[in-house]
Motif scaffolding. Structure first.
Motif, PDB file in Angstrom:
ATOM      1  N   ALA A 299       0.840  -1.274   0.119  1.00  0.00           N
ATOM      2  CA  ALA A 299       0.085   0.053  -0.012  1.00  0.00           C
ATOM      3  C   ALA A 299       0.888   1.062   0.108  1.00  0.00           C
ATOM      4  N   ASP A 300       1.790   1.250   0.765  1.00  0.00           N
ATOM      5  CA  ASP A 300       2.783   2.593   0.780  1.00  0.00           C
ATOM      6  C   ASP A 300       3.583   2.428  -0.646  1.00  0.00           C
ATOM      7  N   ALA A 301       3.820   1.732  -0.928  1.00  0.00           N
ATOM      8  CA  ALA A 301       4.601   1.489  -2.155  1.00  0.00           C
ATOM      9  C   ALA A 301       3.724   2.288  -3.589  1.00  0.00           C
ATOM     10  N   LEU A 302       2.537   1.830  -3.506  1.00  0.00           N
ATOM     11  CA  LEU A 302       1.325   2.160  -4.161  1.00  0.00           C
ATOM     12  C   LEU A 302       1.123   3.942  -4.228  1.00  0.00           C
ATOM     13  N   HIS A 303       1.262   4.212  -2.961  1.00  0.00           N
ATOM     14  CA  HIS A 303       0.805   5.759  -2.591  1.00  0.00           C
ATOM     15  C   HIS A 303       1.964   6.550  -2.907  1.00  0.00           C
ATOM     16  N   ALA A 304       3.101   6.120  -3.053  1.00  0.00           N
ATOM     17  CA  ALA A 304       4.404   6.447  -3.397  1.00  0.00           C
ATOM     18  C   ALA A 304       4.350   6.986  -4.897  1.00  0.00           C
ATOM     19  N   VAL A 305       3.457   6.076  -5.608  1.00  0.00           N
ATOM     20  CA  VAL A 305       3.733   6.561  -7.072  1.00  0.00           C
ATOM     21  C   VAL A 305       2.324   7.161  -7.711  1.00  0.00           C
ATOM     22  N   LEU A 306       1.303   7.555  -6.809  1.00  0.00           N
ATOM     23  CA  LEU A 306       0.431   8.173  -7.180  1.00  0.00           C
ATOM     24  C   LEU A 306       0.068   9.441  -6.627  1.00  0.00           C
TER      25      LEU A 306
END
Length: 525
Positions: A299-306
């Motif tokens: 989830a953190d990795a996704l938020h980092a690229v959104l």
């Protein structure tokens, strides 16, 4: 929502030149198919099936990885009242044979490789009377009955294919087999109103317009029906986690995607590729994970690229009832027992059956999206389905609780509990905590030995980057020692790469993992 095929015909009449489906390619730009062209393909497929002898009520196994052929095949069969059967061809040979024998299909529709498997391995031998080949024909296989390819710039002509009698809401519409992560897959039956209910429930998550990125094939079947421009990337459906990430990112960016749907394995590829290329997906409003719990690290990795205001949701459900609920990453971090999977979506009711003193019991679901039966499995249907005033109630096989705010907390599969001499451990409590340890990619709690005397073993898969094996094992052991349930875990074993399901590459095959742990513990040190 109306019968799916009727809804598709309506969209083609209202928006004939809008793009319905974008077919991703291994390299280069994808092909756009309009709503008019897509409906024309469904009509052509329906006509081909009728000429081949497929009739109302016939069950037709459908095996193709091509999104256009899948869509036109399934909806073409629905249009004539036949019953598509969806099953993963990569299942263990004995399981696949059992699934097809249970269905006893009259027809088999698929790409040439699927037909080669059918003839060489004897799939549904003695049942299939009609074989339809999608794509290129194979010399000597049989006479070709083509399902047409998507053609650019060609719009439908003539009236749509009509049934003498439109399907009734409670007619059998489709059979979809489960992933097999907890045993031999079961064929979940959907009536026409079940499919409509699933479409309505999915629409509450993804909306009814914009561009939808479909990271796994089942979403391709519903996206255009909901009114979305649906992007179907060139995913390796036999091993989604091995798909080159460029095949995912390129169509996502080129088609200005609003909503992204995929399994954790596919979403992990997206997030890692974007981070490595320092790419921000600025057009994406929402990412929805299906197939397995979405852990905090991903989830953190996704938020980092959104964008900062983009949503990341984890959806909960099963083949028999999809979707049930969804939760944002912020709410999923709330402290509590197990993993929070959110409140039921509108129209879905969740209850807890056979709860123990701690409130943990089996999650049961009622709603218009619930499969009413398993095909040719009356004993399993009787054990898991109950007719109530609100409709069919399905026992999911998942353990959980519902808190005072109406949120479902998932504790793991009932069949995956570790049954010790003086304790019972559910998987999610232990794994959700262990997965937060630096250097842990994911973990899985398994039981070694006979139920009632099982030894609890935590298997750990290491992250690509992080501390070394001894440091990770020590950190996991320290965390477990601080937890009341952790003292029951007698061993922490590092596994080189968890076996997972074919469909999502995300659900862990715990039976195989438990066998591996048993063998490891028997080795002399």
């Amino acid at each position: 929502m109306a019968h799916l095929h009727a809804r598709l015909e309506q969209l083609a009449a209202e928006r004939p030149h809008d793009t319905a489906l974008v077919l991703g390619r291994r390299d280069g730009p994808g092909r756009a198919v309009t709503f008019a062209r897509l409906v024309a393909g469904c009509r052509e497929a329906a006509g081909a099936f009728e000429r081949a002898g497929v009739r109302r009520g016939h069950k037709a196994v459908t095996m193709t990885g091509d999104p256009y052929h899948l869509f036109t095949t399934v909806h073409g069969l629905l249009a004539i009242g036949a019953v598509p059967v969806l099953v993963d061809p990569g299942l263990p040979r004995a399981d696949l044979r059992q699934c097809l024998d249970e269905v006893a299909p009259e027809a088999f529709v698929g790409q040439p490789l699927a037909h080669l498997g059918r003839t060489a391995l004897g799939w549904a031998r003695g049942h299939v009377r009609t074989a339809v080949v999608t794509g290129a024909a194979v010399p000597g296989l049989r006479r070709r009955l083509p399902v047409p390819r998507a053609r650019r710039g060609v719009e439908p002509s003539g009236p749509p294919t009509r049934n003498p009698r439109p399907p009734a809401p409670d007619d059998l519409a489709l059979i979809a087999f489960t992933s097999g992560s907890t045993g031999v897959p079961k064929g979940a039956e959907y009536h026409h109103d079940t499919l409509a209910g699933q479409a309505e429930t999915l629409a509450r998550l993804v909306g009814t317009d914009g561009t939808l990125f479909a990271g796994f094939l089942p979403v391709v079947l519903l996206g255009p029906v909901l009114g979305h421009t649906t992007v179907a990337p060139a995913v390796n459906h036999r091993a989604p986690a091995r798909t080159p990430p460029g095949r995912l990112v390129r169509p996502l960016v080129e088609n200005r995607t609003d909503v992204v749907v995929g399994s954790p394995a596919v979403l992990g590829l997206l997030a890692e590729h974007c981070a490595r290329r320092r790419l921000t997906l600025r057009r994406v409003d929402r990412v929805i994970s299906f197939g397995a719990p979405l852990r905090a690290a991903l989830a953190d990795a996704l938020h980092a690229v959104l964008r900062p205001d983009a949503e990341v949701l984890s959806a909960y459900g099963a083949t028999e009832c999809l979707p049930v609920s969804a939760v944002s990453t912020a709410e999923a971090r709330a402290p509590g027992p197990g993993t929070c999977v959110g409140r039921p979506l509108d129209g879905v009711v969740a209850t807890i059956l056979d709860a123990g003193p701690d409130g943990v019991g089996e999650i049961a679901v009622t709603g218009g999206n619930v499969s009413p039966a398993y095909h040719a499995r009356p004993e399993v249907t009787a054990a898991t389905k109950t007719v109530t005033d609100q409709g069919v109630q399905h026992r999911t096989g998942d353990m959980g609780t519902i808190d005072a705010e109406g949120r479902i907390w998932f504790h793991g599969r009932r069949s995956h509990r570790v049954l010790g001499t003086d304790h019972v451990l559910t998987t999610e409590d232990v794994e959700a905590a262990a997965d937060t340890v630096p250097g842990v990619r994911r973990s899985a709690l398994v039981g070694v030995g006979d139920p009632g005397r099982q030894r609890a073993v935590l298997c750990v898969e290491l992250a690509a980057r992080g501390p070394g094996r001894p440091a990770v094992v020590a950190a996991v052991r320290e965390l477990l020692d601080r937890r009341p349930d952790g003292r029951h875990v007698t061993a922490v074993l590092v596994h080189p790469g968890f076996p997972t399901d074919i469909r999502h590459n995300s659900k862990i095959n715990r039976e195989r993992l438990a066998g591996w742990a048993t063998r490891r513990l028997r080795r002399p040190r």
